[in-house]
Design a protein around this motif. Structure first.
Motif, PDB file in Angstrom:
ATOM      1  N   VAL A 146       0.834  -1.209   0.000  1.00  7.77           N
ATOM      2  CA  VAL A 146       0.000   0.000   0.000  1.00  7.77           C
ATOM      3  C   VAL A 146       0.866   1.256   0.000  1.00  7.77           C
ATOM      4  O   VAL A 146       0.616   2.196  -0.773  1.00  7.77           O
ATOM      5  N   ASN A 147       1.899   1.285   0.829  1.00  5.70           N
ATOM      6  CA  ASN A 147       2.771   2.468   0.904  1.00  5.70           C
ATOM      7  C   ASN A 147       3.505   2.698  -0.413  1.00  5.70           C
ATOM      8  O   ASN A 147       3.636   3.844  -0.882  1.00  5.70           O
ATOM      9  N   THR A 148       3.998   1.613  -1.016  1.00  5.04           N
ATOM     10  CA  THR A 148       4.685   1.737  -2.304  1.00  5.04           C
ATOM     11  C   THR A 148       3.749   2.272  -3.374  1.00  5.04           C
ATOM     12  O   THR A 148       4.118   3.160  -4.166  1.00  5.04           O
ATOM     13  N   THR A 149       2.527   1.757  -3.405  1.00  6.25           N
ATOM     14  CA  THR A 149       1.560   2.183  -4.418  1.00  6.25           C
ATOM     15  C   THR A 149       1.126   3.623  -4.192  1.00  6.25           C
ATOM     16  O   THR A 149       0.925   4.388  -5.161  1.00  6.25           O
ATOM     17  N   LEU A 150       0.990   4.038  -2.941  1.00  9.23           N
ATOM     18  CA  LEU A 150       0.646   5.434  -2.651  1.00  9.23           C
ATOM     19  C   LEU A 150       1.727   6.374  -3.170  1.00  9.23           C
ATOM     20  O   LEU A 150       1.433   7.446  -3.720  1.00  9.23           O
ATOM     21  N   ASN A 151       2.985   5.987  -3.009  1.00 15.41           N
ATOM     22  CA  ASN A 151       4.100   6.793  -3.546  1.00 15.41           C
ATOM     23  C   ASN A 151       4.042   6.844  -5.064  1.00 15.41           C
ATOM     24  O   ASN A 151       4.278   7.902  -5.673  1.00 15.41           O
TER      25      ASN A 151
END
Length: 323
Positions: A134-139
């Motif tokens: 999720v964090n990678t995709t948000l970035n």
């Protein structure tokens, strides 16, 4: 002609042919060919006038057995592989269309549950997909490329890794059928919830169209074939729950054999999906028309091979044998 009259008129011939292919090892090739021609003619007739009937399912199953017997008596060659995917499997799979429908329904309900849960609980996506993803995709979304994660790694490495993983998931969905259909239903349900949460996550971030244009390039075949693998597991699971006139062990062996055929049929499609994900999905700047052409072509390929082709194949056979 009424179905009952049709069955009464041909039942003796079918039973004799079934006994011949199951219990006679040295069957005369001409007799086998003639019986097979008559059978495919009857199958085409039943397909036209008695759709969705038990008679049609029986004739489909018998035609598949006969086809295997014919090619068992021939020398093995590369044509045997083509025969399996081109004739033997589609004739066989027609009897399991309802089971495929059940697998699709389980997956669709689970996807809806995953989507609704993601819409109403922001933490649900992290629970299902994990904080790292999720964090990678948000970035990536913040940088204007929601599906940049598909560009990581080499093309060949991604292709091999994804293909092997997808085949593993397919065999897992099938293998869980050994603990009855509930096991396979669980695999279908969990994957459906994951898909629903995954797709809805992009919707909540305002990049639904951009993300889906890329995801479904490979996802169309990938998700479809996971459902088909789930169908294979349900076939084995149902053979345990509903043995009919067989002992439970014999029914399980038959169900496992039929389910394995279905799983094996999916392997070429997983290879195609892996190739698309490894070599095509990473190009997020491709024109929308090209992306949707690939998605539409992938969907047509699956629907035609697993649904339409098994329905029309008996009629094709009947026309060939009549000329």
């Amino acid at each position: 002609m009424r179905e009952a009259a049709f069955v009464k008129q041909n039942k003796e011939k079918w039973v004799a042919f079934e006994k011949a292919i199951n219990f006679t090892s040295n069957l005369d090739p001409d007799e086998l060919a003639n019986g097979y021609i008559q059978l495919t003619n009857d199958l085409a007739y039943a397909q036209t006038y008695y759709a969705e009937s038990k008679t049609l399912l029986y004739l489909n199953s018998l035609a598949s057995q006969a086809h295997q017997k014919i090619y068992k008596n021939k020398k093995e060659s590369s044509n045997r592989i083509l025969s399996f995917w081109g004739t033997e499997f589609p004739l066989f799979f027609r009897q399991y269309h309802k089971t495929l429908g059940v697998a699709f329904l389980i997956f669709a309900i689970a996807t809806a549950i995953g989507s609704i849960s993601a819409l109403n609980d922001d933490s649900f996506v992290r629970l299902i997909l994990g904080d790292a993803y999720v964090n990678t995709t948000l970035n990536n979304i913040a940088e204007g490329d929601p599906t940049a994660i598909y560009k990581s790694g080499s093309e060949v490495g991604t292709f091999l890794g994804i293909t092997i993983n997808n085949i593993r998931v397919a065999f897992l969905a099938f293998a869980f059928g050994v603990i009855t259909s509930i096991g396979t239903a669980y695999v279908l349900f969990s994957n459906g919830v994951m898909l629903g949460a995954f797709i809805t996550f992009f919707y909540t971030k305002g990049v639904f169209f951009e993300a889906n244009q890329q995801i479904w390039l490979h996802g169309t075949i990938e998700i479809s074939v996971i459902i088909i693998a789930g169908c294979a597991g349900l076939i084995m699971g149902n053979s345990i729950l509903f043995p009919k006139t067989y002992s439970r062990m014999v029914s399980l062996m038959r169900g496992a054999k039929d389910g394995l055929k279905v799983v094996v049929s999916t392997i070429p499609f997983f290879i195609i999906a892996g190739f698309i994900e490894g070599f095509i999905t990473r190009y997020s700047n491709m024109p929308s028309w090209l992306a949707f052409l690939i998605i539409g072509g992938s969907l047509f390929l699956i629907v035609y091979y697993y649904i339409i082709y098994p329905i029309i194949l008996p009629k094709i056979h009947a026309k060939r044998t009549a000329t």
